[in-house]
Design a protein around this motif. Structure first.
Motif: not given
Length: 486
Positions: A201-226
C-alpha cells in the motif's frame, strides 16, 4: 505535501550532478564507471547506470549536515505523513526485520497476524520474541487469507499482558484493506504500538480513489514496499514512523536497528529511485487517476463478459475488510474453467503478459500507480485461454490453506537449535526448524517452532508441483524432505 519542495528530487539531482563531473574513480565499486573496462555493464544497462553507481558517504550528498539525503528523507516523511522516514535498500523485508527487532525492546510477546509475510517471522528469529497469533479470515473458496478484526486483536492482546506490539498486514496480497483506525485504537487501548506491514500500500493516500495510508489511520510504524506499486526500483522500500503515542520511544530504537541491518554499501541507484518515486507520486494525481480507471475498465469488462469472476466483489462477506485497493485486479480463473497456475503460464507463454501471482484458483494483476496498461490486450488474452477442465474431465479440488500446527517452541529456539532433515511424511507431528511459505505471496504456512501437519505437507508439495510454484525455505524443490528440530 503540495509544497514546491515536493516538486524536486534532491538526492537524485545531487547524484546526477556528481556523476556529471570528470572523476578519476579509485574507489569502490570496482567497475569505476570505466565504460571500456565495464563494457559488459554498459552493454547490458547503458552508460548511465555505472556512472550513477556511487558508494555512500559522499561529501555534499549524504555526508555532513543538511545534505540532499536529509532533504530527501524529510520530503518522504512529509509526503507519507510520517514523523520520520528511513530509506531501505533490502526491500520491505528489511523494514519488517527492523520492526521485529524494535519490538523486542518493548515486551516479550509480539501479537502477530498469522498471515504475515515470511520476513516478519525472520524478524522473530532475529529478535527472539515469543509470538501470539491472531488468525485472519479465510476465503475457503479462493484459499486466500484476508485480515483481522479489531475484536479478534483485542481478545488476543487481552490474553497477553506482556505484549510488545501488535503486528498486522494491510492491504493483503489480494488487495483487502483492514480497518487500521479500529486496530490502532485497540492496540493503543492495550498500551502497545501498532505496526503495519503496508508493503502493498505504498501508493495509498496519493489519490482520492485510493484508500488512506496506515499512518493517517493511527499506525505507529509502517513498512512500505515502495517498489511494488509506487514506482521505485526493485528492492527499494521505506520505513515510516507515525506521530502517535509511541513515537518518542520508537524513534531511537528504529534508528539503531536500521544501522544494524542496513548495508554499509547501500545502493545510490536504489536510493535515488525512492526520491524520484516520492516526487512522482506527489505530482502524479492525474496519472494515478488514469491507472485506477484502467483497472476499473478491466474489472468492468470481465464482469460484463461473464466467464471469470472478480475476487474483490466478494470482499463484503468478510468483517475484517474495510476497503479494496483498486489497483489490484484479482481474477477467479477457476470460475472460467482454468486453474490460476495454468492461466498464468499460458498468459506468459502465449501472450507475453506477466501477472503478479497465481494461486490454484486465481491470478492477480497489478497496475502501478501512474502506469497505463493496455487493458484491452489483457482482457482479450484472458478470454482466449482454453478451458482445460471442459470435455468431461473432473474438476480438481481447490487448494485450501491448511490450518497451522500447534506452537511448541519460539521461532528463534527452533531455527537456531539442533535440526535434521527427514522425509516429509516422517516430519508430520514433529517441530519444524524452518519457515516454509508457498511463494508468492510468501505467507508462511509453517513456522519454526510449529508442529508439521499432514495437511500442510500436502499443500506445500502440491504448490511446489504447480507451474511457477515455489516453497520458500524448503530443503528441496519438491518439498520431499523437511528440516525438523532434534
Amino acid at each position: 505535501m503540495n509544497s514546491t519542495a515536493q516538486l524536486r528530487a534532491p538526492y537524485a539531482e545531487a547524484l546526477r550532478s556528481h556523476a556529471g563531473q570528470d572523476w578519476l574513480r579509485l574507489n569502490v565499486p570496482g567497475h569505476a564507471a570505466d565504460t571500456a573496462a565495464a563494457s559488459s555493464l554498459v552493454r547490458a544497462f547503458g552508460a548511465g547506470v555505472p556512472l550513477l553507481d556511487f558508494p555512500p558517504l559522499l561529501d555534499g550528498i549524504d555526508l555532513g549536515t543538511d545534505t540532499p539525503m536529509d532533504e530527501a528523507l524529510a520530503l518522504a516523511a512529509a509526503a507519507w505523513g510520517a514523523r520520520r522516514t528511513w530509506f531501505l535498500t533490502n526491500g520491505a523485508s528489511q523494514g519488517n526485520q527492523i520492526a521485529s527487532l524494535v519490538a523486542a525492546a518493548l515486551g516479550r510477546t509480539l501479537v502477530v497476524q498469522r498471515s504475515v509475510h515470511s520476513s516478519v517471522i525472520d524478524g522473530l528469529v532475529l529478535s527472539g520474541l515469543e509470538a501470539a497469533f491472531v488468525h485472519p479470515s479465510v476465503d475457503t473458496e479462493q484459499g486466500i487469507a484476508h485480515g483481522v478484526t479489531a475484536a479478534d486483536l483485542a481478545e488476543t492482546l487481552a490474553r497477553h499482558p506482556d505484549a510488545a506490539a501488535a503486528y498486522v498486514v494491510s492491504p493483503s496480497y489480494f488487495g483487502a484493506v483492514a480497518d487500521i483506525r479500529a486496530l490502532a485504537d485497540v492496540a493503543h487501548a492495550a498500551g502497545v504500538a501498532l505496526i503495519v506491514d503496508e508493503a502493498w500500500g505504498a501508493h495509498f493516500g496519493f489519490h482520492p480513489d485510493l484508500p488512506g495510508g496506515a499512518l493517517s489511520q493511527g499506525a505507529d510504524l509502517v513498512t512500505s514496499s515502495t517498489h511494488k506499486l509506487a514506482g521505485s526500483l526493485t528492492q527499494s522500500a521505506m520505513l515510516h514512523l507515525g506521530h502517535g503515542p509511541f513515537a518518542d520511544v520508537l524513534e531511537p530504537l528504529v534508528e539503531r536497528a536500521h544501522r544494524l541491518v542496513q548495508s554499509t554499501s547501500a545502493s545510490a541507484l536504489l536510493t535515488a529511485s525512492l526520491d524520484l518515486a516520492r516526487m512522482t507520486l506527489v505530482t502524479g494525481r492525474d496519472a494515478i487517476g488514469d491507472s485506477v480507471g484502467a483497472a476499473d475498465k478491466i474489472r468492468g469488462t470481465i464482469r460484463a463478459l461473464g466467464r471469470f469472476a472478480v475476487v474483490s466483489d466478494g470482499f463484503g462477506r468478510f468483517p475484517d475488510i474495510a476497503a479494496a485497493d483498486p489497483l489490484r485486479i484479482a481474477i477467479d480463473t477457476r470460475a472460467g474453467g482454468i486453474p490460476g497456475h495454468e492461466a498464468r503460464r499460458r498468459l506468459a507463454r502465449d501472450h507475453r503478459i506477466m501477472v503478479e501471482v497465481a494461486t490454484d484458483s486465481a491470478v492477480v494483476a497489478v497496475v502501478g500507480a501512474g502506469s497505463l496498461p493496455d487493458a484491452d490486450r489483457f482482457v482479450e488474452a484472458l478470454h482466449c485461454l482454453p478451458s482445460p477442465l471442459d470435455g468431461g474431465a473432473d474438476e480438481p479440488l481447490r487448494l485450501s490453506l491448511p490450518e497451522p500446527g500447534p506452537t511448541r517452541l519460539t521461532a528463534r529456539e527452533a531455527f537456531m537449535g539442533p535440526s535434521r532433515l527427514v522425509p516429509a511424511a516422517e516430519a508430520v507431528g514433529l517441530i519444524s526448524a524452518d519457515t516454509l511459505a508457498a511463494y508468492p505471496p510468501g505467507i508462511p504456512n509453517v513456522l519454526p517452532g510449529e508442529a508439521v501437519t499432514a495437511e500442510t505437507v500436502r499443500f506445500l508439495q502440491r504448490t511446489a508441483a504447480a507451474p511457477g510454484g515455489h516453497v520458500r525455505g524448503a530443503a528441496d524443490p519438491g518439498v520431499t524432505r523437511l528440516r525438523v528440530v532434534g
